[in-house]
Design a protein around this motif. Structure first.
Motif, PDB file in Angstrom:
ATOM      1  N   ASN A  30      41.847  33.451  45.217  1.00  0.00           N
ATOM      2  CA  ASN A  30      41.996  34.895  45.148  1.00  0.00           C
ATOM      3  C   ASN A  30      42.285  35.307  43.708  1.00  0.00           C
ATOM      4  OD1 ASN A  30      41.800  35.818  47.929  1.00  0.00           O
ATOM      5  ND2 ASN A  30      43.710  34.711  48.296  1.00  0.00           N
ATOM      6  N   PRO A  31      41.873  36.501  43.307  1.00  0.00           N
ATOM      7  CA  PRO A  31      42.238  36.988  41.978  1.00  0.00           C
ATOM      8  C   PRO A  31      43.760  37.045  41.838  1.00  0.00           C
ATOM      9  CG  PRO A  31      40.592  38.412  42.985  1.00  0.00           C
ATOM     10  CD  PRO A  31      41.055  37.475  44.052  1.00  0.00           C
ATOM     11  N   VAL A  32      44.255  36.847  40.635  1.00  0.00           N
ATOM     12  CA  VAL A  32      45.696  36.854  40.376  1.00  0.00           C
ATOM     13  C   VAL A  32      46.042  38.049  39.502  1.00  0.00           C
ATOM     14  CG1 VAL A  32      47.642  35.599  39.372  1.00  0.00           C
ATOM     15  CG2 VAL A  32      45.834  34.347  40.584  1.00  0.00           C
ATOM     16  N   GLY A  33      46.987  38.861  39.960  1.00  0.00           N
ATOM     17  CA  GLY A  33      47.459  40.002  39.197  1.00  0.00           C
ATOM     18  C   GLY A  33      48.895  39.796  38.755  1.00  0.00           C
ATOM     19  N   GLY A  34      49.691  40.866  38.883  1.00  0.00           N
ATOM     20  CA  GLY A  34      51.097  40.748  38.548  1.00  0.00           C
ATOM     21  C   GLY A  34      51.480  41.283  37.187  1.00  0.00           C
ATOM     22  N   SER A  35      50.500  41.667  36.354  1.00  0.00           N
ATOM     23  CA  SER A  35      50.777  42.251  35.046  1.00  0.00           C
ATOM     24  C   SER A  35      49.720  43.306  34.760  1.00  0.00           C
ATOM     25  CB  SER A  35      50.760  41.183  33.952  1.00  0.00           C
ATOM     26  OG  SER A  35      49.446  40.675  33.765  1.00  0.00           O
ATOM     27  N   ALA A  36      50.032  44.189  33.816  1.00  0.00           N
ATOM     28  CA  ALA A  36      49.078  45.242  33.477  1.00  0.00           C
ATOM     29  C   ALA A  36      47.788  44.656  32.934  1.00  0.00           C
ATOM     30  CB  ALA A  36      49.709  46.196  32.459  1.00  0.00           C
ATOM     31  N   GLU A  37      47.913  43.600  32.138  1.00  0.00           N
ATOM     32  CA  GLU A  37      46.720  42.982  31.563  1.00  0.00           C
ATOM     33  C   GLU A  37      45.846  42.365  32.644  1.00  0.00           C
ATOM     34  OE1 GLU A  37      49.785  42.441  30.670  1.00  0.00           O
ATOM     35  OE2 GLU A  37      49.959  43.258  28.639  1.00  0.00           O
ATOM     36  N   ALA A  38      46.472  41.630  33.559  1.00  0.00           N
ATOM     37  CA  ALA A  38      45.712  40.987  34.630  1.00  0.00           C
ATOM     38  C   ALA A  38      45.061  42.032  35.528  1.00  0.00           C
ATOM     39  CB  ALA A  38      46.621  40.068  35.448  1.00  0.00           C
ATOM     40  N   SER A  39      45.772  43.102  35.809  1.00  0.00           N
ATOM     41  CA  SER A  39      45.236  44.154  36.668  1.00  0.00           C
ATOM     42  C   SER A  39      44.015  44.804  36.028  1.00  0.00           C
ATOM     43  CB  SER A  39      46.311  45.204  36.944  1.00  0.00           C
ATOM     44  OG  SER A  39      45.797  46.250  37.737  1.00  0.00           O
ATOM     45  N   ARG A  40      44.094  45.088  34.730  1.00  0.00           N
ATOM     46  CA  ARG A  40      42.946  45.701  34.051  1.00  0.00           C
ATOM     47  C   ARG A  40      41.740  44.766  34.053  1.00  0.00           C
ATOM     48  NH1 ARG A  40      46.994  47.760  30.485  1.00  0.00           N
ATOM     49  NH2 ARG A  40      46.705  45.973  29.080  1.00  0.00           N
ATOM     50  N   ALA A  41      41.998  43.476  33.817  1.00  0.00           N
ATOM     51  CA  ALA A  41      40.900  42.508  33.812  1.00  0.00           C
ATOM     52  C   ALA A  41      40.255  42.418  35.192  1.00  0.00           C
ATOM     53  CB  ALA A  41      41.411  41.132  33.378  1.00  0.00           C
ATOM     54  N   ASN A  42      41.071  42.439  36.226  1.00  0.00           N
ATOM     55  CA  ASN A  42      40.532  42.370  37.585  1.00  0.00           C
ATOM     56  C   ASN A  42      39.742  43.620  37.939  1.00  0.00           C
ATOM     57  OD1 ASN A  42      41.563  39.819  38.088  1.00  0.00           O
ATOM     58  ND2 ASN A  42      43.474  40.589  38.990  1.00  0.00           N
ATOM     59  N   LEU A  43      40.212  44.784  37.502  1.00  0.00           N
ATOM     60  CA  LEU A  43      39.474  46.018  37.767  1.00  0.00           C
ATOM     61  C   LEU A  43      38.143  46.030  37.021  1.00  0.00           C
ATOM     62  CD1 LEU A  43      42.324  48.692  37.764  1.00  0.00           C
ATOM     63  CD2 LEU A  43      40.900  48.009  39.712  1.00  0.00           C
ATOM     64  N   ARG A  44      38.125  45.467  35.808  1.00  0.00           N
ATOM     65  CA  ARG A  44      36.851  45.374  35.085  1.00  0.00           C
ATOM     66  C   ARG A  44      35.865  44.500  35.840  1.00  0.00           C
ATOM     67  NH1 ARG A  44      40.193  45.264  30.378  1.00  0.00           N
ATOM     68  NH2 ARG A  44      40.184  42.981  30.374  1.00  0.00           N
TER      69      ARG A  44
END
Length: 633
Positions: free
Chosen positions: A421-435
């Motif tokens: 599964n994609p990994v989030g938990g930070s603003a940077e990770a969230s932006r990368a996942n949304l891209r």
């Protein structure tokens, strides 16, 4: 509460694997295993196991985990979410909302033990027999079994019940689809014939369906009206079990009372259990009100579903003073997948890239931190909690051999890339996942115009999440802004439990939370969960509407597995295909059950290995504790 295959089917909380039966030497009328083999006749057995030798011999007196001296008495008040308008379990899942507690008034042919895996002993039936090719099974009823009105339980009742369930219940229709005939073949014998040989689990799971009184259901009610097994009813039904319904308030409460002259009270599967004099189920519209009722000592037991509430909502004097006990019960008997399920009947979700984009948009790590205080781990398998079935790494060995036969029907990535599964938990990770989510949507033909995501025809993308309660709604409201950043219009619809069930039965939703419980020996229930034939059947557990020939082929391999190794490999392969097909956005998972209780009960130490003992009826009411804590007697 012990997780049975029937309960796993409904939750969605089921089983299947090499049955081996213990010989019933204590029943002189039956042949021994050796005699049966020499005569090419199936042996009568006292127990059925999906794994091997049974723990308890034919003359056992009780299960090891119960207290045979437990006192009888007391009242327990239990929380139930939602409402009810039905006591007829035959049409549960198709019509109405079944009241909890009805299951305790009826019985099945066998009862499961909680300290050995997937093993059942005789309840209404005293023995069973089937041939080496698993082409049929015969169950022999106990002569002393009778209904609460004193009439005997007969083979006619068994045949009537099986036929009614298979005809009217979507769940049982799928579960028992390979049983083609149920018939009386002796004074107390019932034979179940199968449509093919080699289905090893069928003889065992036959013992799981509820047996109902034919004479009562074919009779008339107090007003002289003919009863209808295919309709909802609030007439208190006749049963044969340790409890009966004493009274109820429609939609609000059900009171069970112990049957003092219960015919099976001295059976080995009953000794030390069914100790409470009354069990009261109190129904609440949401967890918040129920939790407050528990804290006010209006309930004795509360199973907590929210990790955040578990951490923050129990700071009240009774907890500090140890009058309320908080416990976590490990779950060693089942696995689970829970996630936001897509309705594949909607054209929007036909493309796997779109479904994968939804997963990239979900910041699970941040959701767990904010909503659950980090209480969970993320689901990464449809068998989460049963490690041997979970697809890890890349396929190899027997699993790879199985998947090679389906190479042209499954995603190519699963052969070379472990599913994660994609990994989030930070603003940077969230932006990368949304891209990445945006890239997948663009690749699938979608684009953003004036900050709105539109499809190939230029129509704006709008989705609705269907929620059952405030807990579901809270999770979706966290998820919603992430999807809106992709340009979607997101609506959240929370409805009452009756409307929610009706919409699920008719597949009237875009996305909803779904869960599938798995036992330590999967089998026929997988057809109802994921099989093509159940995709359009109202009331089925195949909420996404999965129609995948690879999935169908793997389900057949599971059902007809010849040994444990083949079963494990087939389950891993099924798990891998389901994950890579992105039918859900995986959510929260936990390997335990949380329960808070007023300190009025005792329970065995250690707890049974293969049952979640979060239900006090397995325990016993402690008169001494109840007196000290102001409990009811």
């Amino acid at each position: 509460m012990a997780i049975t295959r029937r309960q796993l089917l409904k939750s969605s909380a089921l089983a299947a694997m090499t049955p081996a039966l213990g010989a019933t030497a204590s029943l002189p009328a039956f042949t021994t295993a050796a005699q049966a083999q020499s005569a090419s006749e199936p042996a009568w057995r006292h127990a059925l196991s999906l794994f091997g030798d049974v723990k308890y011999p034919p003359d056992f007196k009780r299960f090891d985990y119960v207290n045979p001296e437990a006192p009888k008495g007391g009242v327990v008040r239990m929380f139930e979410l939602g409402t009810f308008d039905n006591f007829n379990l035959v049409i549960d899942g198709l019509k109405g909302s079944l009241a909890n507690g009805v299951q305790m008034t009826i019985e099945t042919l066998t009862a499961r033990s909680l300290d050995e895996p997937s093993t059942a002993y005789g309840q209404l039936a005293e023995a069973a027999a089937y041939p080496d090719d698993f082409s049929y099974v015969v169950y022999r009823l106990r002569g002393e079994a009778h209904w609460h009105d004193g009439k005997p339980v007969t083979p006619a009742d068994v045949v009537f019940s099986f036929d009614a369930l298979k005809k009217n219940s979507p769940m049982y229709s799928a579960y028992y689809q390979h049983i083609v005939k149920c018939e009386q073949v002796g004074d107390r014998d019932v034979k179940f014939s199968f449509d093919a040989v080699g289905n090893r689990e069928l003889p065992t799971i036959v013992g799981e369906f509820p047996v109902l009184p034919k004479h009562w259901w074919e009779g008339t009610d107090a007003q002289g009206k003919q009863r209808d097994i295919a309709a909802t009813t609030l007439e208190i039904p006749l049963g044969s079990g340790p409890y009966r319904i004493k009274e109820f308030i429609a939609g609000r409460s059900v009171v069970l009372e112990r049957v003092p002259d219960y015919w099976g009270k001295d059976l080995p599967v009953s000794v030390g259990q069914n100790n409470l004099e009354q069990i009261r189920f109190e129904f609440f519209r949401d967890d918040t009100v129920g939790r407050e009722a528990f804290k006010a000592d209006q309930l004795d037991w509360f199973t907590e579903r929210s990790g955040k509430q578990w951490s923050t909502a129990y700071d009240f004097p009774a907890v500090t003073e140890k009058r309320v006990i908080k416990e976590k019960f490990p779950n060693a008997s089942s696995g689970r997948m829970q996630g936001y399920a897509f309705n594949l009947r909607r054209p929007l979700f036909a493309d796997v890239r779109v479904r994968r984009a939804f997963n990239y948009a979900y910041d699970w790590e941040e959701s767990d931190r904010q909503l659950s205080n980090g209480e969970y781990h993320r689901d990464g398998s449809y068998f989460d909690g049963i490690p041997e079935f979970m697809a890890t790494g890349v396929p190899e060995g027997k699993e790879l051999q199985i998947l090679e036969t389906l190479r042209d029907k499954v995603p190519a990535e699963l052969f070379t890339t472990p599913y994660k599964n994609p990994v989030g938990g930070s603003a940077e990770a969230s932006r990368a996942n949304l891209r990445e989510a945006g890239r997948l949507l663009k690749e699938a033909g979608f684009e953003v115009r004036d900050r709105k995501l539109v499809d190939l025809k230029g129509a704006p993308v709008s989705v609705e999440f269907l929620c059952q309660d405030q807990g579901d709604e809270r999770g979706v409201l966290f998820y919603k802004p992430y999807l809106e950043r992709l340009g979607m219009t997101v609506n959240v619809r929370t409805v009452d439990s009756v409307q929610y069930q009706n919409r699920l039965r008719s597949f009237d939703f875009d996305i909803t939370t779904a869960g599938w419980g798995q036992s330590i020996s999967p089998g026929n229930e997988q057809r109802d969960f994921f099989g093509s034939e159940s995709a359009d059947r109202p009331g089925s557990r195949n909420l996404p509407g999965i129609k995948n020939p690879a999935v169908d082929a793997l389900i057949n391999r599971i059902i007809y597995a010849k040994d444990r190794d083949e079963l494990v490999a087939s389950c891993k392969a099924l798990d891998r295909v389901l994950l890579w097909s992105c039918y859900v956005v995986p959510q929260f998972a936990a390997g335990f059950q949380r329960a808070a209780r007023w300190d009025r009960f005792s329970h065995p130490e250690p707890l049974p290995k293969y049952g979640i003992s979060g239900f006090p009826n397995l325990w016993w009411w402690d008169a001494a504790k109840a007196a000290k804590t102001g409990g009811r007697s």
